[in-house]
Design an enzyme around this catalytic site. Structure first.
Site, mmCIF file in Angstrom:
data_model
loop_
_atom_site.group_PDB
_atom_site.id
_atom_site.type_symbol
_atom_site.label_atom_id
_atom_site.label_comp_id
_atom_site.label_asym_id
_atom_site.label_seq_id
_atom_site.Cartn_x
_atom_site.Cartn_y
_atom_site.Cartn_z
ATOM 1 N N ASN A 157 0.863 -1.182 0.000
ATOM 2 C CA ASN A 157 0.000 0.000 0.000
ATOM 3 C C ASN A 157 0.901 1.234 0.000
ATOM 4 O OD1 ASN A 157 -1.631 2.184 0.622
ATOM 5 N ND2 ASN A 157 -2.594 1.250 2.415
ATOM 6 N N ARG B 130 -2.198 -1.597 -3.824
ATOM 7 C CA ARG B 130 -3.211 -0.549 -3.785
ATOM 8 C C ARG B 130 -2.876 0.449 -4.889
ATOM 9 N NH1 ARG B 130 -3.283 4.704 -0.116
ATOM 10 N NH2 ARG B 130 -5.308 5.480 -0.747
ATOM 11 N N HIS C 68 -9.941 6.099 -1.264
ATOM 12 C CA HIS C 68 -9.939 5.366 0.013
ATOM 13 C C HIS C 68 -11.083 4.350 0.052
ATOM 14 C CE1 HIS C 68 -8.017 9.245 1.759
ATOM 15 N NE2 HIS C 68 -7.049 8.358 1.576
ATOM 16 N N ASN D 59 -2.925 11.058 6.196
ATOM 17 C CA ASN D 59 -2.238 12.156 5.526
ATOM 18 C C ASN D 59 -3.152 12.680 4.411
ATOM 19 O OD1 ASN D 59 0.055 13.805 4.977
ATOM 20 N ND2 ASN D 59 0.385 12.542 3.179
ATOM 21 N N ARG E 176 -2.431 18.901 1.208
ATOM 22 C CA ARG E 176 -3.406 19.224 0.146
ATOM 23 C C ARG E 176 -4.440 20.220 0.669
ATOM 24 N NH1 ARG E 176 -4.705 13.074 -1.221
ATOM 25 N NH2 ARG E 176 -2.847 12.569 -0.030
ATOM 26 N N ASN F 68 -5.759 7.625 15.940
ATOM 27 C CA ASN F 68 -4.818 7.966 17.013
ATOM 28 C C ASN F 68 -5.073 9.267 17.747
ATOM 29 O OD1 ASN F 68 -2.940 5.688 16.685
ATOM 30 N ND2 ASN F 68 -2.652 6.572 14.657
ATOM 31 N N GLU G 33 -6.963 -1.793 4.839
ATOM 32 C CA GLU G 33 -6.994 -1.789 3.373
ATOM 33 C C GLU G 33 -6.251 -3.016 2.853
ATOM 34 O OE1 GLU G 33 -5.379 2.225 3.880
ATOM 35 O OE2 GLU G 33 -6.527 2.836 2.129
HETATM 36 N N1 LIG Z 1 -0.959 9.889 17.741
HETATM 37 C C1 LIG Z 1 -1.294 10.625 16.693
HETATM 38 N N2 LIG Z 1 -1.930 11.813 16.853
HETATM 39 C C2 LIG Z 1 -2.258 12.580 15.814
HETATM 40 N N3 LIG Z 1 -2.000 12.246 14.547
HETATM 41 C C3 LIG Z 1 -1.379 11.073 14.303
HETATM 42 C C4 LIG Z 1 -0.990 10.205 15.353
HETATM 43 N N4 LIG Z 1 -0.390 9.110 14.796
HETATM 44 C C5 LIG Z 1 -0.386 9.308 13.459
HETATM 45 N N5 LIG Z 1 -0.988 10.480 13.160
HETATM 46 C C6 LIG Z 1 -1.131 11.120 11.843
HETATM 47 O O1 LIG Z 1 -1.620 10.260 10.834
HETATM 48 C C7 LIG Z 1 -1.194 10.776 9.555
HETATM 49 C C8 LIG Z 1 -0.757 9.634 8.670
HETATM 50 O O2 LIG Z 1 -1.845 8.791 8.484
HETATM 51 P P1 LIG Z 1 -1.802 7.551 7.474
HETATM 52 O O3 LIG Z 1 -3.165 6.976 7.455
HETATM 53 O O4 LIG Z 1 -0.696 6.639 7.869
HETATM 54 O O5 LIG Z 1 -1.424 8.322 6.118
HETATM 55 P P2 LIG Z 1 -1.174 7.906 4.612
HETATM 56 O O6 LIG Z 1 -1.626 6.478 4.451
HETATM 57 O O7 LIG Z 1 -2.035 8.860 3.845
HETATM 58 O O8 LIG Z 1 0.280 8.117 4.347
HETATM 59 C C9 LIG Z 1 -0.093 11.798 9.855
HETATM 60 O O9 LIG Z 1 -0.581 13.099 9.699
HETATM 61 C C10 LIG Z 1 0.219 11.547 11.318
HETATM 62 O O10 LIG Z 1 0.629 12.699 11.957
HETATM 63 C C1 LIG Z 2 -6.179 8.749 -1.946
HETATM 64 C C2 LIG Z 2 -5.296 9.213 -0.854
HETATM 65 O O1 LIG Z 2 -5.312 10.370 -0.518
HETATM 66 O O2 LIG Z 2 -4.508 8.297 -0.264
HETATM 67 P P1 LIG Z 2 -3.535 8.517 1.015
HETATM 68 O O3 LIG Z 2 -4.421 8.825 2.144
HETATM 69 O O4 LIG Z 2 -2.854 7.193 1.212
HETATM 70 O O5 LIG Z 2 -2.621 9.654 0.716
HETATM 71 MG MG LIG Z 3 -3.507 5.826 3.674
#
Ligand SMILES: Nc1ncnc2c1ncn2[C@@H]1O[C@H](COP(=O)(O)OP(=O)(O)O)[C@@H](O)[C@H]1O
Ligand SMILES: CC(=O)OP(=O)(O)O
Ligand SMILES: [Mg+2]
Length: 418
Positions: free
Chosen positions: A7, A91, A180, A211, A241, A335, A385
């Site tokens: 992923n 993914r 998502h 994120n 974004r 979290n 996922e």
């Molecule tokens: N304990 C926490 N408190 C607040 N935000 C958190 C915590 N742990 C992780 N995050 C946030 O989660 C986000 C990443 O989420 P994630 O679902 O892994 O992202 P992606 O898959 O889009 O890369 C980051 O902004 C990170 O700061």
């Molecule tokens: C679609 C998308 O924004 O995926 P991610 O949350 O992994 O960045």
């Molecule tokens: Mg993600």
């Protein structure tokens, strides 16, 4: 059959290795903060303690190579050799109008994923890099693409059309696709199971806030609407974004700052959101810490993020004429008790009532965080996922191995050294 799931998110790369005979996880892990000096690999074999390693990982190719190496590492690994990986599921964020379901990856599929780079500039390139990196290292292993867009194919035109001339839809496929999807589907099914209610008779809002972040209105188990649009830029404010803006800002910015289209696109995707408002922090953990120390920009970034999320929840409750279940998932949703509390405290008008102790207790698993007398059930459901992708990869790889007489799980084709 062992399935490796990759992923490749915008800032992270998560992996899980499944034994699909019992859907058990042999190992899982993630590479976080790809592209930063503090990138970290976390590897969790099912039967041994977790390993964490901080190193400079600048791109997804390096991240994948690290993951493949650790899976066969004599000390930390869980496989004797790479031949024990029988299929890989990826993914892939954007499937456009071409893919309404998962597919076995071939040259045509790779070309199509590349063609869709413009629509998912932060994601499809990472996914294709992952596919090519796996192909280079495991050339005989079937690979399957599972698309974020598929679950949202049930949206009606009233949700997916934009109010612009028809030619853009008819000729260029300009419409809301939503993203998502595997996550929104997984957490909605799980929330229904955990509440003991029938999914096909529920009004649910799922908040996937990582994120990248999106909200979905799920009516009777089907996606009715979702906040991301033709690309993953629309909707909520995210790490880097912008989310929703007045579209007139695009030509205005081009004119006033003499920016090219590419530069505006990059500004909105990579230099906006939490990162822009806070003055350089795209990670919610940093924002929360800085805000608690009195940083006013970080506080504004948090407040805007929360406010915009809450507005979408209100809008989707209106879209469904009610709400019985609200789900939080992904990095921030799972979290950040503070974010959940701030949102829920201001939704009391719709009968949301949080159980503060349940919200604060970080058990890590599925948990209901609403009070017993709340009219809306609020859940934290860690997304998975990867399991959804493994199931599809298993199905597609098994189907094509039956058809073609290839993709033999016992293949003895040599895999090159990593
Ligand atoms: N304990 C926490 N408190 C607040 N935000 C958190 C915590 N742990 C992780 N995050 C946030 O989660 C986000 C990443 O989420 P994630 O679902 O892994 O992202 P992606 O898959 O889009 O890369 C980051 O902004 C990170 O700061
Ligand atoms: C679609 C998308 O924004 O995926 P991610 O949350 O992994 O960045
Ligand atoms: Mg993600």
């Amino acid at each position: 059959m062992n399935i490796l799931v990759i992923n490749a998110g915008s800032s992270s790369l998560k992996y899980q290795l499944f034994d699909m005979t019992r859907e058990t996880v042999l190992a899982k892990g993630k590479v976080e903060r790809i592209g930063m000096e503090t990138a970290m690999l976390t590897h969790e074999p099912a039967d041994r303690p977790e390993l964490r390693e901080v190193s400079e990982i600048w791109d997804h190719t390096t991240a994948i190579r690290k993951v493949l190496r650790i899976l066969v590492d004599p000390k930390e690994g869980v496989l004797a050799s790479m031949e024990d990986v029988h299929a890989v599921g990826h993914r892939v964020v954007h499937g456009g109008e071409t893919f309404s379901g998962s597919v076995r990856i071939d040259d045509v599929v790779k070309r199509e994923i590349r063609r869709l780079f413009d629509l998912a500039p932060l994601h499809n390139p990472g996914a294709l890099t992952g596919i090519l990196a796996v192909e280079a290292n495991l050339p005989h292993v079937p690979q399957v693409a599972v698309f974020d867009t598929a679950f949202h194919q049930t949206m009606p035109p009233v949700s997916f059309r934009y109010a612009i001339p028809n030619v853009f839809y008819k000729k260029h496929g300009v419409r809301r696709y939503g993203f998502h999807g595997t996550s929104h589907q997984y957490v909605s099914e799980r929330a229904a199971q955990r509440s003991g209610k029938p999914l096909d008779d529920m009004k649910m809002i799922t908040c996937h806030i990582g994120n990248g972040a999106s909200v979905a209105a799920i009516l009777n188990g089907k996606s009715l609407d979702t906040s991301m649009g033709m690309t993953p830029l629309e909707g909520l404010m995210m790490g880097t974004r912008s989310g929703d803006i007045d579209p007139a800002i695009v030509p205005f910015a081009m004119d006033k700052e003499d920016l090219s289209l590419g530069e505006v696109n990059s500004m909105l995707n990579k230099h906006s959101g939490l990162f822009a408002v806070s003055g350089g922090m795209g990670d919610m953990r940093e924002i929360v810490e800085a805000a608690s120390e009195g940083d006013r920009n970080a506080k504004l970034a948090f407040d805007m993020y929360e406010y915009r999320l809450r507005k979408y929840i209100g809008a989707y409750a209106a879209a469904m004429n009610g709400l019985d279940t609200l789900v939080f998932t992904a990095g921030v949703g799972e979290n950040s008790a503070l974010l959940r509390k701030t949102v829920c405290e201001r939704l009391t008008f719709m009968g949301v009532k949080l159980d503060d102790a349940a919200n604060e207790s970080g058990t890590g698993g599925d948990r209901r965080i609403s009070a017993d007398d709340s009219q809306v059930d609020v859940w934290v459901i860690p997304t998975n996922e990867e399991l959804m992708i493994a199931r599809d990869a298993f199905r597609e790889a098994s189907a094509s191995s039956e058809c073609e007489g290839q993709a033999n799980p016992d293949s003895t084709a040599p895999s090159p050294a990593l």
